[in-house]
Design a protein around this motif. Sequence first.
Motif, PDB file in Angstrom:
ATOM      1  N   ARG A  10       7.443   0.746  -1.176  1.00 56.45           N
ATOM      2  CA  ARG A  10       6.017   0.938  -1.429  1.00 56.45           C
ATOM      3  C   ARG A  10       5.681   0.750  -2.913  1.00 56.45           C
ATOM      4  O   ARG A  10       4.747   0.027  -3.263  1.00 56.45           O
ATOM      5  CB  ARG A  10       5.586   2.325  -0.960  1.00 56.45           C
ATOM      6  N   ALA A  11       6.430   1.388  -3.800  1.00 57.48           N
ATOM      7  CA  ALA A  11       6.155   1.301  -5.230  1.00 57.48           C
ATOM      8  C   ALA A  11       6.301  -0.138  -5.736  1.00 57.48           C
ATOM      9  O   ALA A  11       5.474  -0.619  -6.521  1.00 57.48           O
ATOM     10  CB  ALA A  11       7.079   2.235  -6.007  1.00 57.48           C
ATOM     11  N   VAL A  39      -2.175   2.041  18.110  1.00 58.11           N
ATOM     12  CA  VAL A  39      -1.496   1.043  17.288  1.00 58.11           C
ATOM     13  C   VAL A  39      -2.209  -0.296  17.465  1.00 58.11           C
ATOM     14  O   VAL A  39      -2.609  -0.649  18.572  1.00 58.11           O
ATOM     15  CB  VAL A  39      -0.007   0.907  17.691  1.00 58.11           C
ATOM     16  N   ALA A  40      -2.370  -1.022  16.372  1.00 61.02           N
ATOM     17  CA  ALA A  40      -2.980  -2.354  16.432  1.00 61.02           C
ATOM     18  C   ALA A  40      -2.063  -3.345  15.738  1.00 61.02           C
ATOM     19  O   ALA A  40      -1.526  -3.069  14.656  1.00 61.02           O
ATOM     20  CB  ALA A  40      -4.347  -2.353  15.763  1.00 61.02           C
ATOM     21  N   THR A  64       0.745  -4.259  11.040  1.00 63.37           N
ATOM     22  CA  THR A  64       0.716  -3.203  12.048  1.00 63.37           C
ATOM     23  C   THR A  64      -0.066  -2.027  11.492  1.00 63.37           C
ATOM     24  O   THR A  64       0.217  -1.547  10.384  1.00 63.37           O
ATOM     25  CB  THR A  64       2.146  -2.747  12.412  1.00 63.37           C
ATOM     26  N   TYR A  65      -1.053  -1.581  12.259  1.00 63.50           N
ATOM     27  CA  TYR A  65      -1.874  -0.438  11.885  1.00 63.50           C
ATOM     28  C   TYR A  65      -1.693   0.679  12.908  1.00 63.50           C
ATOM     29  O   TYR A  65      -1.470   0.410  14.085  1.00 63.50           O
ATOM     30  CB  TYR A  65      -3.358  -0.828  11.841  1.00 63.50           C
ATOM     31  N   VAL A  73      -4.615   2.978   9.523  1.00 62.52           N
ATOM     32  CA  VAL A  73      -3.777   2.912   8.334  1.00 62.52           C
ATOM     33  C   VAL A  73      -2.719   1.814   8.533  1.00 62.52           C
ATOM     34  O   VAL A  73      -2.049   1.788   9.566  1.00 62.52           O
ATOM     35  CB  VAL A  73      -3.062   4.268   8.088  1.00 62.52           C
ATOM     36  N   CYS A  74      -2.574   0.933   7.557  1.00 58.48           N
ATOM     37  CA  CYS A  74      -1.548  -0.108   7.630  1.00 58.48           C
ATOM     38  C   CYS A  74      -0.184   0.550   7.434  1.00 58.48           C
ATOM     39  O   CYS A  74       0.057   1.207   6.413  1.00 58.48           O
ATOM     40  CB  CYS A  74      -1.783  -1.181   6.579  1.00 58.48           C
ATOM     41  N   VAL A  75       0.710   0.382   8.418  1.00 54.18           N
ATOM     42  CA  VAL A  75       2.034   0.973   8.329  1.00 54.18           C
ATOM     43  C   VAL A  75       3.131  -0.072   8.147  1.00 54.18           C
ATOM     44  O   VAL A  75       4.268   0.262   7.839  1.00 54.18           O
ATOM     45  CB  VAL A  75       2.351   1.865   9.564  1.00 54.18           C
ATOM     46  N   SER A  76       2.795  -1.352   8.315  1.00 58.08           N
ATOM     47  CA  SER A  76       3.761  -2.414   8.121  1.00 58.08           C
ATOM     48  C   SER A  76       3.041  -3.737   7.929  1.00 58.08           C
ATOM     49  O   SER A  76       2.010  -3.978   8.567  1.00 58.08           O
ATOM     50  CB  SER A  76       4.695  -2.511   9.339  1.00 58.08           C
TER      51      SER A  76
END
Length: 84
Positions: A10-11, A39-40, A64-65, A73-76
């Motif tokens: 992430r950083a 999930v989207a 992937t949200y 929230v975007c998780v990937s």
Amino acid sequence: MQTPGVTRNRAEFLDYIAKPRPFKDLAVHDVNIRILSDVALIHGRATYTMLADGVDQEALYTDTYQKREGTWVCVSACAIAPGT
């Protein structure tokens, strides 16, 4: 776009996207959004022109949200330049 074959935490990713972009004329095409409950999956194609050499490029991407407390929230996120 990220460097092919490079995975960032992430950083590292936030540092990467804070820098001036090495491309212009970013556009997205053929976007397909599939919602599966909370999930989207978003698939698409991006085109852009590299500033260094003026070469037109494209990449395929999948984001992937997840819906958390009513907010997506975007998780990937993954972008792959074809042929690399």
